[in-house]
Design a protein around this motif. Structure first.
Motif, PDB file in Angstrom:
ATOM      1  N   SER A 140       0.814  -1.227   0.000  1.00 11.02           N
ATOM      2  CA  SER A 140       0.000   0.000   0.000  1.00 11.02           C
ATOM      3  C   SER A 140       0.839   1.265   0.000  1.00 11.02           C
ATOM      4  O   SER A 140       0.431   2.274  -0.537  1.00 11.02           O
ATOM      5  CB  SER A 140      -0.953   0.004   1.189  1.00 11.02           C
ATOM      6  N   PHE A 141       2.069   1.214   0.583  1.00 11.40           N
ATOM      7  CA  PHE A 141       2.866   2.444   0.611  1.00 11.40           C
ATOM      8  C   PHE A 141       3.392   2.796  -0.770  1.00 11.40           C
ATOM      9  O   PHE A 141       3.870   3.893  -0.988  1.00 11.40           O
ATOM     10  CB  PHE A 141       4.021   2.344   1.615  1.00 11.40           C
ATOM     11  N   GLN A 142       3.297   1.889  -1.731  1.00  9.63           N
ATOM     12  CA  GLN A 142       3.771   2.170  -3.079  1.00  9.63           C
ATOM     13  C   GLN A 142       2.651   2.635  -4.002  1.00  9.63           C
ATOM     14  O   GLN A 142       2.910   2.988  -5.127  1.00  9.63           O
ATOM     15  CB  GLN A 142       4.425   0.922  -3.680  1.00  9.63           C
ATOM     16  N   ARG A 143       1.445   2.617  -3.554  1.00  9.49           N
ATOM     17  CA  ARG A 143       0.327   3.024  -4.408  1.00  9.49           C
ATOM     18  C   ARG A 143       0.306   4.544  -4.507  1.00  9.49           C
ATOM     19  O   ARG A 143       0.116   5.242  -3.527  1.00  9.49           O
ATOM     20  CB  ARG A 143      -0.986   2.490  -3.859  1.00  9.49           C
ATOM     21  N   GLU A 144       0.495   5.042  -5.716  1.00  9.40           N
ATOM     22  CA  GLU A 144       0.619   6.491  -5.925  1.00  9.40           C
ATOM     23  C   GLU A 144      -0.677   7.245  -5.642  1.00  9.40           C
ATOM     24  O   GLU A 144      -0.651   8.379  -5.221  1.00  9.40           O
ATOM     25  CB  GLU A 144       1.040   6.793  -7.370  1.00  9.40           C
ATOM     26  N   ALA A 145      -1.823   6.637  -5.860  1.00 13.05           N
ATOM     27  CA  ALA A 145      -3.092   7.358  -5.753  1.00 13.05           C
ATOM     28  C   ALA A 145      -3.421   7.776  -4.331  1.00 13.05           C
ATOM     29  O   ALA A 145      -4.128   8.739  -4.121  1.00 13.05           O
ATOM     30  CB  ALA A 145      -4.219   6.506  -6.308  1.00 13.05           C
ATOM     31  N   GLU A 146      -2.905   7.082  -3.330  1.00 13.35           N
ATOM     32  CA  GLU A 146      -3.289   7.386  -1.955  1.00 13.35           C
ATOM     33  C   GLU A 146      -2.706   8.706  -1.465  1.00 13.35           C
ATOM     34  O   GLU A 146      -3.363   9.462  -0.796  1.00 13.35           O
ATOM     35  CB  GLU A 146      -2.872   6.242  -1.036  1.00 13.35           C
ATOM     36  N   GLN A 147      -1.459   8.985  -1.765  1.00 13.20           N
ATOM     37  CA  GLN A 147      -0.821  10.190  -1.251  1.00 13.20           C
ATOM     38  C   GLN A 147      -1.480  11.469  -1.781  1.00 13.20           C
ATOM     39  O   GLN A 147      -1.820  12.343  -0.995  1.00 13.20           O
ATOM     40  CB  GLN A 147       0.671  10.170  -1.560  1.00 13.20           C
ATOM     41  N   PRO A 148      -1.703  11.612  -3.096  1.00  6.63           N
ATOM     42  CA  PRO A 148      -2.353  12.840  -3.559  1.00  6.63           C
ATOM     43  C   PRO A 148      -3.749  13.033  -2.989  1.00  6.63           C
ATOM     44  O   PRO A 148      -4.143  14.145  -2.706  1.00  6.63           O
ATOM     45  CB  PRO A 148      -2.389  12.666  -5.079  1.00  6.63           C
ATOM     46  N   ASN A 190      -4.884  12.097   0.024  1.00 10.26           N
ATOM     47  CA  ASN A 190      -4.735  12.599   1.390  1.00 10.26           C
ATOM     48  C   ASN A 190      -4.265  14.045   1.393  1.00 10.26           C
ATOM     49  O   ASN A 190      -4.733  14.849   2.177  1.00 10.26           O
ATOM     50  CB  ASN A 190      -3.764  11.723   2.181  1.00 10.26           C
ATOM     51  N   PHE A 191      -3.317  14.373   0.513  1.00 10.37           N
ATOM     52  CA  PHE A 191      -2.833  15.743   0.428  1.00 10.37           C
ATOM     53  C   PHE A 191      -3.974  16.680   0.057  1.00 10.37           C
ATOM     54  O   PHE A 191      -4.124  17.740   0.646  1.00 10.37           O
ATOM     55  CB  PHE A 191      -1.700  15.854  -0.608  1.00 10.37           C
ATOM     56  N   THR A 192      -4.803  16.287  -0.898  1.00  9.22           N
ATOM     57  CA  THR A 192      -5.920  17.124  -1.332  1.00  9.22           C
ATOM     58  C   THR A 192      -6.926  17.315  -0.205  1.00  9.22           C
ATOM     59  O   THR A 192      -7.418  18.423  -0.002  1.00  9.22           O
ATOM     60  CB  THR A 192      -6.613  16.483  -2.556  1.00  9.22           C
ATOM     61  N   ILE A 193      -7.214  16.286   0.544  1.00  4.66           N
ATOM     62  CA  ILE A 193      -8.155  16.398   1.652  1.00  4.66           C
ATOM     63  C   ILE A 193      -7.605  17.345   2.713  1.00  4.66           C
ATOM     64  O   ILE A 193      -8.313  18.231   3.202  1.00  4.66           O
ATOM     65  CB  ILE A 193      -8.468  15.008   2.241  1.00  4.66           C
ATOM     66  N   GLU A 194      -6.341  17.182   3.066  1.00  4.78           N
ATOM     67  CA  GLU A 194      -5.729  18.071   4.062  1.00  4.78           C
ATOM     68  C   GLU A 194      -5.702  19.509   3.562  1.00  4.78           C
ATOM     69  O   GLU A 194      -6.006  20.440   4.314  1.00  4.78           O
ATOM     70  CB  GLU A 194      -4.314  17.604   4.380  1.00  4.78           C
ATOM     71  N   HIS A 195      -5.350  19.693   2.304  1.00  7.70           N
ATOM     72  CA  HIS A 195      -5.298  21.036   1.723  1.00  7.70           C
ATOM     73  C   HIS A 195      -6.686  21.682   1.739  1.00  7.70           C
ATOM     74  O   HIS A 195      -6.835  22.848   2.101  1.00  7.70           O
ATOM     75  CB  HIS A 195      -4.752  20.956   0.296  1.00  7.70           C
ATOM     76  N   THR A 196      -7.696  20.914   1.378  1.00  4.08           N
ATOM     77  CA  THR A 196      -9.069  21.425   1.371  1.00  4.08           C
ATOM     78  C   THR A 196      -9.513  21.796   2.787  1.00  4.08           C
ATOM     79  O   THR A 196     -10.113  22.856   2.993  1.00  4.08           O
ATOM     80  CB  THR A 196     -10.029  20.384   0.769  1.00  4.08           C
ATOM     81  N   ALA A 197      -9.210  20.939   3.757  1.00  2.00           N
ATOM     82  CA  ALA A 197      -9.586  21.227   5.152  1.00  2.00           C
ATOM     83  C   ALA A 197      -8.910  22.506   5.634  1.00  2.00           C
ATOM     84  O   ALA A 197      -9.552  23.357   6.264  1.00  2.00           O
ATOM     85  CB  ALA A 197      -9.214  20.049   6.053  1.00  2.00           C
ATOM     86  N   LYS A 198      -7.629  22.662   5.338  1.00  2.00           N
ATOM     87  CA  LYS A 198      -6.911  23.881   5.753  1.00  2.00           C
ATOM     88  C   LYS A 198      -7.473  25.120   5.066  1.00  2.00           C
ATOM     89  O   LYS A 198      -7.601  26.177   5.686  1.00  2.00           O
ATOM     90  CB  LYS A 198      -5.419  23.728   5.466  1.00  2.00           C
ATOM     91  N   ALA A 199      -7.829  24.995   3.790  1.00  2.49           N
ATOM     92  CA  ALA A 199      -8.414  26.119   3.064  1.00  2.49           C
ATOM     93  C   ALA A 199      -9.755  26.517   3.669  1.00  2.49           C
ATOM     94  O   ALA A 199     -10.065  27.711   3.790  1.00  2.49           O
ATOM     95  CB  ALA A 199      -8.572  25.770   1.586  1.00  2.49           C
ATOM     96  N   LEU A 200     -10.558  25.537   4.080  1.00  2.00           N
ATOM     97  CA  LEU A 200     -11.849  25.849   4.710  1.00  2.00           C
ATOM     98  C   LEU A 200     -11.658  26.541   6.058  1.00  2.00           C
ATOM     99  O   LEU A 200     -12.398  27.468   6.401  1.00  2.00           O
ATOM    100  CB  LEU A 200     -12.678  24.572   4.879  1.00  2.00           C
ATOM    101  N   ILE A 201     -10.668  26.101   6.815  1.00  2.00           N
ATOM    102  CA  ILE A 201     -10.367  26.747   8.106  1.00  2.00           C
ATOM    103  C   ILE A 201      -9.936  28.187   7.871  1.00  2.00           C
ATOM    104  O   ILE A 201     -10.402  29.109   8.553  1.00  2.00           O
ATOM    105  CB  ILE A 201      -9.288  25.960   8.871  1.00  2.00           C
ATOM    106  N   ASP A 202      -9.058  28.401   6.895  1.00  2.00           N
ATOM    107  CA  ASP A 202      -8.587  29.759   6.581  1.00  2.00           C
ATOM    108  C   ASP A 202      -9.741  30.645   6.117  1.00  2.00           C
ATOM    109  O   ASP A 202      -9.837  31.814   6.500  1.00  2.00           O
ATOM    110  CB  ASP A 202      -7.497  29.722   5.511  1.00  2.00           C
TER     111      ASP A 202
END
Length: 153
Positions: free
Chosen positions: A35-43, A45-57
């Motif tokens: 699972s750590f080699q699957r490329e789709a998971e990292q982007p 998670n990054f998008t979800i975190e980025h979206t959450a931070k943008a909503l907080i801001d």
């Protein structure tokens, strides 16, 4: 044994066979990698975190923009203000009931937030000229200025 009678049926059978082969290959490749080699998971998670931070801001900017009216920049009051803003150019008036529904809260909570918005001067109540039992709500000029200035950014 029934035979395939048309070239279209033969074509469909070939497509289904190829599709089955591709699905098997995809499944095999997916299971072969840890699972750590699957490329789709990292982007994702990054998008979800980025979206959450943008909503907080965005919420922080909204509260700063509303200044002394900051208590109305979140929760049911914010939902009511958004609904009234989204409908301010429509000819149909927004009823108290509709505004309470827009709050996303129980009716008593919606009514309490409507009363607070009226007391703050952000919305106004208007009696239905044809049915005295109904009351409509609308943004006041102050409420309209606050909402349009914030949403225009």
């Amino acid at each position: 044994m029934a035979s395939l009678s048309s070239p279209l049926e033969i074509h469909d059978q070939l497509l289904l066979a190829k599709l089955g082969e591709r699905l098997a290959l995809i499944a095999e490749n997916s299971l072969a990698r840890p699972s750590f080699q699957r490329e789709a998971e990292q982007p994702i998670n990054f998008t979800i975190e980025h979206t959450a931070k943008a909503l907080i801001d965005e919420r922080k900017r909204r509260i700063r923009h509303f200044g002394e009216y900051a208590q109305f920049a979140t929760g049911p009051s914010w939902s009511i203000l958004l609904d009234l803003t989204a409908n301010m150019s429509k000819p149909a008036a927004i009823s108290i009931n509709s505004a309470c529904l827009a709050s996303g809260a129980p009716a008593t909570t919606g009514l309490r937030h409507l009363a607070a918005l009226v007391n703050a001067g952000l919305i106004a109540r208007d009696r239905d000229p044809f049915d005295g039992r109904r009351t409509f709500v609308r943004l006041t000029p102050l409420g309209e200025r606050l909402m349009t200035a914030h949403l225009a950014r």
